[in-house]
Design an enzyme around this catalytic site. Structure first.
Site, PDB file in Angstrom:
ATOM      1  N   GLU A 104       0.833  -1.198   0.000  1.00 42.42           N
ATOM      2  CA  GLU A 104       0.000   0.000   0.000  1.00 42.42           C
ATOM      3  C   GLU A 104       0.869   1.250   0.000  1.00 42.42           C
ATOM      4  OE1 GLU A 104      -4.205   0.215   1.856  1.00 42.42           O
ATOM      5  OE2 GLU A 104      -2.904   1.212   3.319  1.00 42.42           O
ATOM      6  N   HIS A 110       6.910 -27.157   2.151  1.00 42.99           N
ATOM      7  CA  HIS A 110       6.147 -28.214   1.494  1.00 42.99           C
ATOM      8  C   HIS A 110       5.125 -27.635   0.522  1.00 42.99           C
ATOM      9  CE1 HIS A 110       7.795 -31.434   4.046  1.00 42.99           C
ATOM     10  NE2 HIS A 110       7.897 -30.467   4.935  1.00 42.99           N
ATOM     11  N   LYS A 158     -14.011   1.502  -3.976  1.00 39.91           N
ATOM     12  CA  LYS A 158     -15.016   1.873  -2.971  1.00 39.91           C
ATOM     13  C   LYS A 158     -16.136   2.693  -3.604  1.00 39.91           C
ATOM     14  CE  LYS A 158     -11.859   2.288   1.013  1.00 39.91           C
ATOM     15  NZ  LYS A 158     -11.358   3.264   2.011  1.00 39.91           N
TER      16      LYS A 158
END
Length: 550
Positions: free
Chosen positions: A358, A389, A513
């Site tokens: 950000e 793994h 938004k």
């Protein structure tokens, strides 16, 4: 118009590019260590409780000198000093950047617009401490007179990731009689699962929203309010005993039903992703207690002072920032792995994703011009040994250059049983083995010497030369956590300064938004939304159809 040359036109940048292509085209760590027997000790920086080994990086003394020249030419130290002075270095929002003031000692003087902000910081910390002590002791009770045993923090972004990460990191220091949960996702399932087994009479909600208008947070807070009132007979007076606010909007806090005496403030010179050592950390302070919280702040301050005063190359955040620039801009790395060998740091990399991506996920410079160089990397990773793994295969034998940070501790937490403590050596054996394997690999001749059939030799060869930083401390304590976070905060700052970007705004989160507010009526009411592209319009129509299927 500025006469300052573009970053990639600076002679210091050109020198690094020439160095990468000419002097050091194919660095080999085996050769670098063979040529310099003292490399393992020379390429170590110590700050506070952290021992930072960068000897397994694809650099020489010349590389480091050239990188330091780039830092000097781009004014990293000047911008750093301006930040600590409280100047408005967040240029797009015209704000000071003073998260470092959150951990300043009481007698410090740090001014914003001529006002010393340190007394305000400590007034809020003292208020937090008083409240945390009341909850922890049982003095603070809920509406029915029962003590609080559950604390639910409702926030998003920096109001969630920081305290949630730190709570997991410091679980060994928490009051185990308290249950802490964190809700951030506007998906109702998040809140449902957080409260489904809790007793409303024993539950405290902390609502973290500076403006008290953040849509995800207020939506969840409103639903939590309904859950509480349903469980306590609908008495509106219960809200004031079960909700507190981390906000500056007293009017909206009061409208919600929260007593503004239980509103904890923070300031616009603290960015969300840098805020959990402010009032945003109230949930953590309740969990670990005010004394431990202040120990964590002390850890932050150790690295703040180091970053402010240490000279290159012994300045750890500067060094790590420069290494990131080296790999991203000159050696083609696109991502950076952070691999803590501690289960308690399970959310640490997610926290760093916000901090780094950000902050430095920008494509225009501070003057608004498109950048012509790489900026922030993709940050990713999980705790060891799980990743071994999963994706370590790609790091070892894939085609991508992925610098990695390994973070480990010499001692496990005290509360483990002796049998579980014994597993720590196995964990750390993997920690050290992986950095060795990544650095030095396994040559075809070494594979053949083990009697491997020739057709399998290429498959079992490890080319090595995968760069890593090793960060080692005695144990994970509140102070060490603060040191680690500040180390990465300032590393991110260094890179943003070199790239000439504003690391303290986040306009990239806004467009989605705005569009979501326009789209929502189409989902809830079936309303037409003008301006939707054909793909999104078709998806919205499909969504509405699927909603009706039972």
């Amino acid at each position: 118009m500025s006469d300052t040359p573009k970053l990639n036109q600076r002679p210091e940048w050109t020198a690094l590019a020439d160095h990468a292509k000419g002097t050091l085209p194919h660095p080999d760590l085996r050769e670098l260590f063979a040529q310099d027997p003292g490399r393992a000790e020379r390429y170590v920086v110590r700050v506070g409780d952290l021992r930072i080994d960068y000897s397994k990086h694809l650099v020489t003394d010349e590389t480091l000198a050239l990188l330091q020249e780039l830092a000097a030419a781009t004014g990293v130290s000047g911008l750093r000093d301006a930040m600590f002075r409280g100047e408005r270095i967040n240029i797009t929002e015209d704000r000071a950047v003073l998260h470092t003031a959150l951990r300043a000692p009481r007698d410090a003087v740090i001014e914003v617009d001529g006002e010393n902000v340190v007394p305000q910081v400590h007034a809020v910390l003292d208020k937090m401490a008083g409240f945390a002590d009341r909850v922890r002791s049982g003095e603070w009770t809920g509406h029915t007179g029962r003590r609080i045993r559950n604390v639910v923090n409702i926030g998003i972004g920096g109001s969630d990731l920081g305290p949630a990460m730190a709570y997991e990191a410091l679980r060994a220091f928490t009051d185990r009689s308290l249950t802490l949960r964190f809700v951030s996702n506007v998906d109702g399932a998040d809140l449902h699962e957080a409260v489904r087994d809790l007793d409303p009479a024993e539950t405290l909600f902390i609502i973290a929203s500076k403006t008290f208008t953040t849509i995800e947070t207020i939506t969840n807070a409103t639903s939590a309010r309904s859950w509480l009132l349903d469980g306590l007979g609908g008495d509106e007076k219960a809200v004031a005993k079960h909700f507190v606010a981390l906000s500056t909007n007293a009017e909206k806090v009061a409208d919600f039903g929260i007593d503004t005496a239980n509103m904890f403030e923070f300031w616009d010179w603290v960015g969300g992703r840098y805020s959990f050592d402010s009032a945003i950390g109230l949930s953590l302070m309740i969990a670990i207690g005010p004394d431990r919280f202040r120990e964590m702040l002390d850890g932050f301050r150790i690295v703040d002072e180091h970053f402010r005063n240490a000279e290159a190359p012994a300045n750890a955040p500067l060094l790590l920032g420069l290494l990131g620039v080296w790999y991203g801009d000159f050696l083609g790395a696109q991502s950076h792995a952070v691999l803590p060998y501690s289960h308690y740091l399970s959310k640490f990399t997610a926290y760093l994703q916000q901090l780094d991506m950000e902050s430095n996920g920008k494509s225009v410079d501070r003057e608004g011009n498109p950048v012509q160089w790489q900026t922030g990397p993709v940050v990713w990773g999980t705790p060891g040994t799980n990743g071994q793994h999963a994706y370590y295969q790609l790091i070892h034998q894939g085609t991508k250059l992925i610098p990695a940070d390994f973070i480990g501790f010499a001692r496990p937490v005290d509360e483990l049983s002796e049998e579980l403590k014994a597993q720590h050596d196995l964990l750390m054996a993997n920690f050290f083995a992986q950095t060795q394997a990544l650095a030095f690999g396994k040559t075809p001749d070494e594979v053949r010497a083990e009697g491997v059939p020739e057709e399998l030799v290429p498959h079992k060869t490890f080319r090595g030369n995968h760069p890593t930083t090793t960060v080692l401390a005695a144990e994970l304590t509140p102070s060490v956590l603060g040191q680690l976070i500040a180390l990465y905060e300032h590393k991110v700052f260094v890179q943003g300064a070199i790239w000439n970007i504003d690391s303290f705004d986040q306009w990239g989160v806004e467009l989605g938004k705005v569009l979501a507010k326009r789209v929502e009526p189409a989902l809830t009411e079936g309303a037409d939304v003008p301006g939707l592209d054909p793909s999104t319009a078709a998806l919205v129509a499909a969504y509405r159809e699927l909603k009706e299927v039972h």
